[in-house]
Design an enzyme around this catalytic site. Structure first.
Site, PDB file in Angstrom:
ATOM      1  CG  HIS A 107       0.368   3.908   7.959  1.00  0.00           C
ATOM      2  ND1 HIS A 107      -0.686   3.437   7.196  1.00  0.00           N
ATOM      3  CD2 HIS A 107       1.407   3.095   7.682  1.00  0.00           C
ATOM      4  CE1 HIS A 107      -0.283   2.387   6.483  1.00  0.00           C
ATOM      5  NE2 HIS A 107       0.978   2.164   6.761  1.00  0.00           N
ATOM      6  CG  HIS A 164       8.145  -1.740   3.817  1.00  0.00           C
ATOM      7  ND1 HIS A 164       7.250  -2.771   3.997  1.00  0.00           N
ATOM      8  CD2 HIS A 164       7.462  -0.612   4.176  1.00  0.00           C
ATOM      9  CE1 HIS A 164       6.087  -2.285   4.413  1.00  0.00           C
ATOM     10  NE2 HIS A 164       6.186  -0.968   4.559  1.00  0.00           N
ATOM     11  CG  HIS A 206      -0.293  -0.069   2.535  1.00  0.00           C
ATOM     12  ND1 HIS A 206      -0.827  -0.735   3.616  1.00  0.00           N
ATOM     13  CD2 HIS A 206       0.868   0.489   2.973  1.00  0.00           C
ATOM     14  CE1 HIS A 206      -0.017  -0.590   4.652  1.00  0.00           C
ATOM     15  NE2 HIS A 206       1.006   0.157   4.292  1.00  0.00           N
TER      16      HIS A 206
END
Ligand code: DHB
Ligand code: FE
Length: 280
Positions: free
Chosen positions: A59, A193, A12
């Site tokens: 987030h 990541h 995303h």
């Protein structure tokens, strides 16, 4: 009755959303990323589901760090794009499905998965970038969405095993919803990541490839991967991959892989994307 007809997983990366919004999708850097989603865009346009149960993580945009539900379900009529610091993305509001969402909340909570019920929230790139990747830039999104938010930002996130079991409970909930609906379950985030610290920029193609293989052929082994292995092998933000296991758990033991795409580079993330169909 409602039925789960497919599972989709995708990274995303917020920069993909920015590239689409700023008209940069044709740039040399972004063209191969977006081309990797063309198959899924055609596939979903040919047979769009009625509802997507979209598993994603906030987030610290909607919830802040003051309140962090481990699992939350969005039961609102509408979810607006969140302001992530540069203003909200110029994408349509996300239409919910309050009846299905409330049914899933009731079913999984009585099944002993204690979701936080959210009646008002904004949704950030974790949810809107997968929508853009699959649906492009429509005036209005062509499906309704039940957002399921998972904490993978603040330690401790839920285990992969717990996520998988929640997916199984969501499948039981959908199967007992009396309306005739085609439902997809999407898992977002990942793949490898790490955004901070000395290992920022970490990508692990070998781990990602094995994860994609095992998602199809060894979900029982995959659900047992401990947090430390995600951290070590896939980087600190690689833990987002536990959300793919909610999607996988919802599809049942056997699946057919319809589509796989893997691409580096895209911002700081290895982009992974699969489309799975339940078998049997
Ligand atoms: C990036 C990836 C993410 O999953 C995220 O939430 C923020 C940034 C990145 O690759 O830059
Ligand atoms: Fe993320």
């Amino acid at each position: 009755m409602a039925r789960i007809t497919a599972g989709v997983a995708t990274s995303h990366v917020p920069a993909i959303g920015a590239a689409i919004d700023l008209g940069r999708s044709g740039d040399d850097y972004w063209r191969p990323v977006l081309a990797g989603y063309e198959w899924a865009r055609r596939w979903i346009a040919a047979s769009p589901p009625d509802v997507v149960v979209l598993v994603y993580n906030d987030h610290a945009s909607a919830f802040s760090l003051e309140v962090i539900p481990t699992f939350a379900i969005g039961c609102a009529e509408t979810f607006e794009p969140a302001d992530e610091g540069f203003g909200p993305r110029p994408v349509p509001p996300v239409e919910g499905h309050p009846d299905l969402a409330c049914h899933i909340a009731q079913s999984v909570i009585l099944d002993e998965f204690d979701l936080t019920v959210i009646n008002k929230m904004d949704v950030d790139h974790g949810l809107t970038v997968p929508m853009s990747l699959l649906f492009g830039q429509p005036e209005a999104w062509p499906v309704r969405v039940v957002p399921v938010a998972v904490n993978v930002v603040q330690y401790p996130p839920p285990t992969g095993n717990r996520c998988y079991a929640l997916g199984e409970a969501i499948a039981r909930a959908v199967a007992s919803f009396p309306e005739d609906l085609d439902v997809h379950v999407w898992g977002t985030g990942g793949m490898s990541h790490q955004l901070q610290g000395p290992r920022a920029g970490l990508i692990n193609r070998e781990f990602d490839g094995a994860f994609l293989d095992r998602l199809v052929s060894d979900p029982e082994g995959l659900r047992r991967i401990p947090h430390i292995e995600y951290l070590r092998e896939a980087g600190s933000e690689g833990i987002e991959l536990v959300m793919w296991l909610i999607m996988r758990g919802a599809l049942g033991p056997d699946v057919r892989e319809l589509r796989r795409f893997y691409h580096v580079p895209a911002s700081n993330t290895a982009v992974g994307h699969v489309v799975l169909e339940p078998v049997g």
